[in-house]
Design a protein around this motif. Structure first.
Motif, mmCIF file in Angstrom:
data_model
loop_
_atom_site.group_PDB
_atom_site.id
_atom_site.type_symbol
_atom_site.label_atom_id
_atom_site.label_comp_id
_atom_site.label_asym_id
_atom_site.label_seq_id
_atom_site.Cartn_x
_atom_site.Cartn_y
_atom_site.Cartn_z
ATOM 1 N N LEU A 1 0.829 -1.212 0.000
ATOM 2 C CA LEU A 1 0.000 0.000 0.000
ATOM 3 C C LEU A 1 0.861 1.258 0.000
ATOM 4 O O LEU A 1 0.588 2.224 -0.719
ATOM 5 C CB LEU A 1 -0.931 -0.018 1.218
ATOM 6 N N VAL A 2 1.916 1.223 0.825
ATOM 7 C CA VAL A 2 2.818 2.377 0.883
ATOM 8 C C VAL A 2 3.490 2.594 -0.470
ATOM 9 O O VAL A 2 3.596 3.732 -0.972
ATOM 10 C CB VAL A 2 3.857 2.190 1.994
ATOM 11 N N ILE A 3 3.932 1.500 -1.081
ATOM 12 C CA ILE A 3 4.578 1.626 -2.400
ATOM 13 C C ILE A 3 3.591 2.165 -3.437
ATOM 14 O O ILE A 3 3.921 3.026 -4.264
ATOM 15 C CB ILE A 3 5.134 0.252 -2.838
ATOM 16 N N PHE A 4 2.352 1.701 -3.389
ATOM 17 C CA PHE A 4 1.335 2.193 -4.331
ATOM 18 C C PHE A 4 1.073 3.690 -4.148
ATOM 19 O O PHE A 4 0.970 4.455 -5.112
ATOM 20 C CB PHE A 4 0.044 1.393 -4.129
ATOM 21 N N MET A 5 0.987 4.116 -2.866
ATOM 22 C CA MET A 5 0.760 5.534 -2.595
ATOM 23 C C MET A 5 1.922 6.374 -3.086
ATOM 24 O O MET A 5 1.746 7.476 -3.623
ATOM 25 C CB MET A 5 0.541 5.751 -1.092
#
Length: 352
Positions: free
Chosen positions: A28-32
């Motif tokens: 999720l962090v990488i996607f954000m």
């Protein structure tokens, strides 16, 4: 022993859940971060394009301002030349009038001198004839009588020379006056030809403006053409008793401004033209806190049209607003149709 094995099995089974949760959180962090980076790139590109467009528009505005300045300078120079030509023409006319007055005075003086000389010559001739008659009668002339006759003959000869000189001077003055009159006539013809050429050019642009505007507004049944004028009903532009332009009226004036700006570019600066905007009302009197009479209402409406066209780029010095109130109707009577037709804004391209 059994309890110890259960605790050991429970502890071992919890870790896979933690690993899955951490993996999902990391994704999720990488996607954000990816979303943030992409949005930053898109925003930077958008801002860069906008700055480029603003710079190009600023350059174009500067060039347009420079061209407008040059055109204004050309117009001022041509106006000064026209004023100079008019001044020279006025001075030439004044000189011609002065020369004509001098010629008339010279003619009168010459005629009076000629008359006096002829009278003196006649008197002397009579005196000579009397003297000769006396000589014939007496048959003998004295020395003094011969001297008198010679003196009288000399005086007659001198008077005849003076009369010839006066006639020569009069003819010379007439020749000079004829040359001045010919120069004035030629100058007047040149000035009239120049003015006629300017009038013809303005009429050509009037015809072009009239034809193009008629083609654009022909679909609007409310717009009427009378002679060389366009008549727009007040209801199309303003609310009842108001001088504030409505949205529909602004749309029609936008069409007018587009056509006028195209025509303005083609009209030479030395042609002194204006767009007349005349406001008219019906014969029903008005008395409100804002407008005390139909004069004020018609004038305010004409000024509103001028101001809006100026906002669209039409040169302010090329427009004139006038209010005529109810005094120039195009329809007689007090019917609703006649009143509606008389409430109008008239547009006309003409010379100043």
């Amino acid at each position: 022993m059994i309890g110890s094995r259960r605790r050991t099995r429970s502890t071992i089974n919890v870790w896979p859940g933690y690993v899955d949760a951490l993996s999902a959180l990391l994704m999720l962090v990488i996607f954000m971060l990816l979303v943030y980076v992409v949005s930053q790139l898109y925003l930077s590109q958008t801002l860069s394009d906008r700055d480029t467009q603003l710079a190009r528009l600023s350059s174009q505005m500067a060039e347009i301002s420079r061209l407008l300045g040059l055109e204004e300078e050309r117009a001022s120079a041509l106006e000064e030349e026209l004023e100079t030509a008019r001044g020279e023409h006025s001075a030439a006319l004044a000189l011609a009038q002065s020369l004509q007055a001098q010629l008339e005075e010279g003619r009168a003086s010459a005629l009076q001198e000629q008359y006096d000389a002829e009278a003196e010559a006649t008197r002397l001739q009579r005196s000579l004839e009397e003297t000769e008659a006396q000589r014939e009668e007496e048959q003998i002339l004295t020395v003094s009588q011969r001297a008198i006759i010679n003196r009288l003959s000399a005086q007659i000869s001198a008077l005849q020379k003076q009369l010839s000189a006066i006639n020569s001077a009069l003819r010379l003055q007439e020749d000079l006056t004829a040359e001045k009159e010919a120069e004035l006539a030629e100058m007047g013809q040149r000035l009239n030809l120049l003015l006629a050429e300017r009038v013809n050019e303005l009429e050509q642009y009037q015809s072009e403006f009239f034809a193009r505007l008629r083609n654009i507004l022909m679909d609007n049944e409310n717009v009427r053409v009378v002679g060389d004028r366009f008549l727009l009903p007040s209801e199309l532009l303003f609310a009842s008793g108001s001088a504030t332009l409505g949205s529909e009226g602004k749309d029609e004036l936008d069409k007018l401004a587009d056509v006028l700006l195209d025509v303005v570019k083609a009209i030479p600066e030395d042609i002194d033209w204006i767009l007349r905007i005349d406001g008219h009302t019906d014969r029903i009197p008005i008395n409100t806190p804002e407008f005390s009479s139909n004069w004020e209402l018609s004038t305010a409406r004409a000024v509103s049209v001028v101001r809006y066209l100026a906002e669209q780029g039409v040169p302010e010095k090329r427009m004139a607003a006038a209010g005529f109130g109810e005094f120039y109707p195009v329809a007689e009577g007090t019917s609703e149709e006649a009143l509606r037709r008389n409430r109008r804004i008239e547009l006309k391209l003409t010379d100043r």
